[in-house]
Each structure stands twice: as C-alpha cells, then as structure tokens.
Design an enzyme around this catalytic site. Structure first.
Site, mmCIF file in Angstrom:
data_model
loop_
_atom_site.group_PDB
_atom_site.id
_atom_site.type_symbol
_atom_site.label_atom_id
_atom_site.label_comp_id
_atom_site.label_asym_id
_atom_site.label_seq_id
_atom_site.Cartn_x
_atom_site.Cartn_y
_atom_site.Cartn_z
ATOM 1 N N GLY A 16 0.834 -1.185 0.000
ATOM 2 C CA GLY A 16 0.000 0.000 0.000
ATOM 3 C C GLY A 16 0.873 1.239 0.000
ATOM 4 O O GLY A 16 2.095 1.163 0.187
ATOM 5 N N TYR A 17 0.233 2.386 -0.202
ATOM 6 C CA TYR A 17 0.958 3.650 -0.315
ATOM 7 C C TYR A 17 0.531 4.625 0.770
ATOM 8 O O TYR A 17 -0.647 4.950 0.891
ATOM 9 C CB TYR A 17 0.733 4.247 -1.707
ATOM 10 C CG TYR A 17 1.427 3.427 -2.754
ATOM 11 C CD1 TYR A 17 2.741 3.682 -3.106
ATOM 12 C CD2 TYR A 17 0.790 2.325 -3.319
ATOM 13 C CE1 TYR A 17 3.399 2.880 -4.021
ATOM 14 C CE2 TYR A 17 1.446 1.515 -4.227
ATOM 15 C CZ TYR A 17 2.755 1.800 -4.572
ATOM 16 O OH TYR A 17 3.410 0.996 -5.466
ATOM 17 N N LEU A 18 1.518 5.069 1.562
ATOM 18 C CA LEU A 18 1.287 6.143 2.522
ATOM 19 C C LEU A 18 1.219 7.464 1.767
ATOM 20 O O LEU A 18 0.559 8.398 2.186
ATOM 21 C CB LEU A 18 2.399 6.177 3.572
ATOM 22 C CG LEU A 18 2.416 4.959 4.500
ATOM 23 C CD1 LEU A 18 3.718 4.888 5.274
ATOM 24 C CD2 LEU A 18 1.227 5.000 5.441
ATOM 25 N N GLU B 48 -3.280 4.818 1.823
ATOM 26 C CA GLU B 48 -4.342 5.333 0.971
ATOM 27 C C GLU B 48 -5.151 4.159 0.425
ATOM 28 O O GLU B 48 -4.709 3.013 0.455
ATOM 29 C CB GLU B 48 -3.723 6.145 -0.181
ATOM 30 C CG GLU B 48 -2.950 7.361 0.308
ATOM 31 C CD GLU B 48 -2.196 8.082 -0.811
ATOM 32 O OE1 GLU B 48 -2.203 7.615 -1.968
ATOM 33 O OE2 GLU B 48 -1.584 9.117 -0.505
ATOM 34 N N ASN C 126 2.657 0.892 -9.959
ATOM 35 C CA ASN C 126 1.818 0.318 -8.913
ATOM 36 C C ASN C 126 1.073 1.394 -8.135
ATOM 37 O O ASN C 126 -0.072 1.197 -7.744
ATOM 38 C CB ASN C 126 2.652 -0.546 -7.968
ATOM 39 C CG ASN C 126 2.972 -1.893 -8.557
ATOM 40 O OD1 ASN C 126 2.244 -2.848 -8.354
ATOM 41 N ND2 ASN C 126 4.071 -1.983 -9.291
#
Length: 156
Positions: free
Chosen positions: A28-30, A82, A144
């Site tokens: 996942g992406y912060l 996110e 990604n």
C-alpha cells in the site's frame, strides 16, 4: 540510489514454468504523489518501507530508498495507507544474465501481468524472452502507485 528499470506487458503464462522463485506481495501507499511515493510492502515473510522519487524523462530511472522493517509494523502501516492495496504474486525468472520480476495481479487489477527488469544503465542490452510483450516503461498508468488509485479492471 538510482533505480533503472524497464517494464513490459506479458503475453503468456509460460514464465511460470521458468520461474525459480515466487512470493505473494501485499503493498500500500502512505503517499502516492508521483514526486515522492512512500510504499509499505509485505513480501513473503519480510516487510519493507520504500521511498521513490520522480522518474526521469525516459521513465527508466528514479531515486529509490528502501529499508526492511518488522512484518507486524508493516501490517499496522498498511492500515494507514491510501485506498487501493495492491495484491500480486511476483515470479522471478532468469533470462540470460538478468532476472525478470513478473507480477501477476489480483483483485481490481486482475488480468494484468507485467514484467520488470533492472539494468545497470539505460542503454544496457538485455535478452527478451518470447513471453515479453509491449514495453510500458514510460506509461505512468502501469506504476503500482497509479494502479492502487485507478485499477486495471476499471480501464476502458
């Protein structure tokens, strides 16, 4: 450190027979801001936090910093990420003197299979296996971080 890589779509699942390794990846992406993505990844029984800068004009090179972190901390960080967790299996395939990382995506990105190869320079020559398709290196839709926001399954 500067990462130099090229990305390609994959045209068949023949790579699975040639793979010497495979791992399930959840990430996942912060921050999915293109100028500074901050990714949390669990790959098999290890976890990492990675920061990447913007790509250069060719789309092949960009700054990357990565540090291994405890899996339990990564699981907690994934809860802060996110929308749009990426779920995929990564197959590693040796071709000539290079290793391709081939990702088969699940969930909202089901149907997408993409290969990446890391190079020592943007002009380095490398062997292309028969299952390698169209190059998408400079197409930001295949990052990604973009796939987490706009999944492949929603493309027209």
């Amino acid at each position: 450190m500067i990462e130099i890589e090229r990305k390609f779509l994959v045209t068949s699942d023949q790579f699975k027979k040639e793979a010497f390794s495979q791992n399930r990846i959840k990430q996942g992406y912060l921050s999915a801001v293109p100028e500074r993505t901050v990714r949390v990844r669990i790959k098999g029984n290890k976890a990492y936090i990675t920061i990447k800068g913007s790509s250069n004009e060719s789309g092949m090179s960009r700054f990357e910093w990565e540090k291994e972190i405890p899996v339990d901390e990564a699981e907690k960080l994934l809860l802060l990420c996110e929308k749009g967790i990426i779920d995929k299996t990564r197959f590693e395939v040796k071709v000539g003197s290079h290793t391709y990382e081939v990702d088969e995506f699940y969930g909202e990105n089901q149907g997408l299979i993409m290969a990446e190869i890391e190079l020592g320079s943007e002009t380095e020559v490398f062997e292309k296996p028969h299952w390698l398709g169209t190059e998408v290196t400079n197409d930001k839709r295949y990052y990604n971080s973009y796939l987490s926001i706009s999944p492949f399954g929603t493309w027209q």
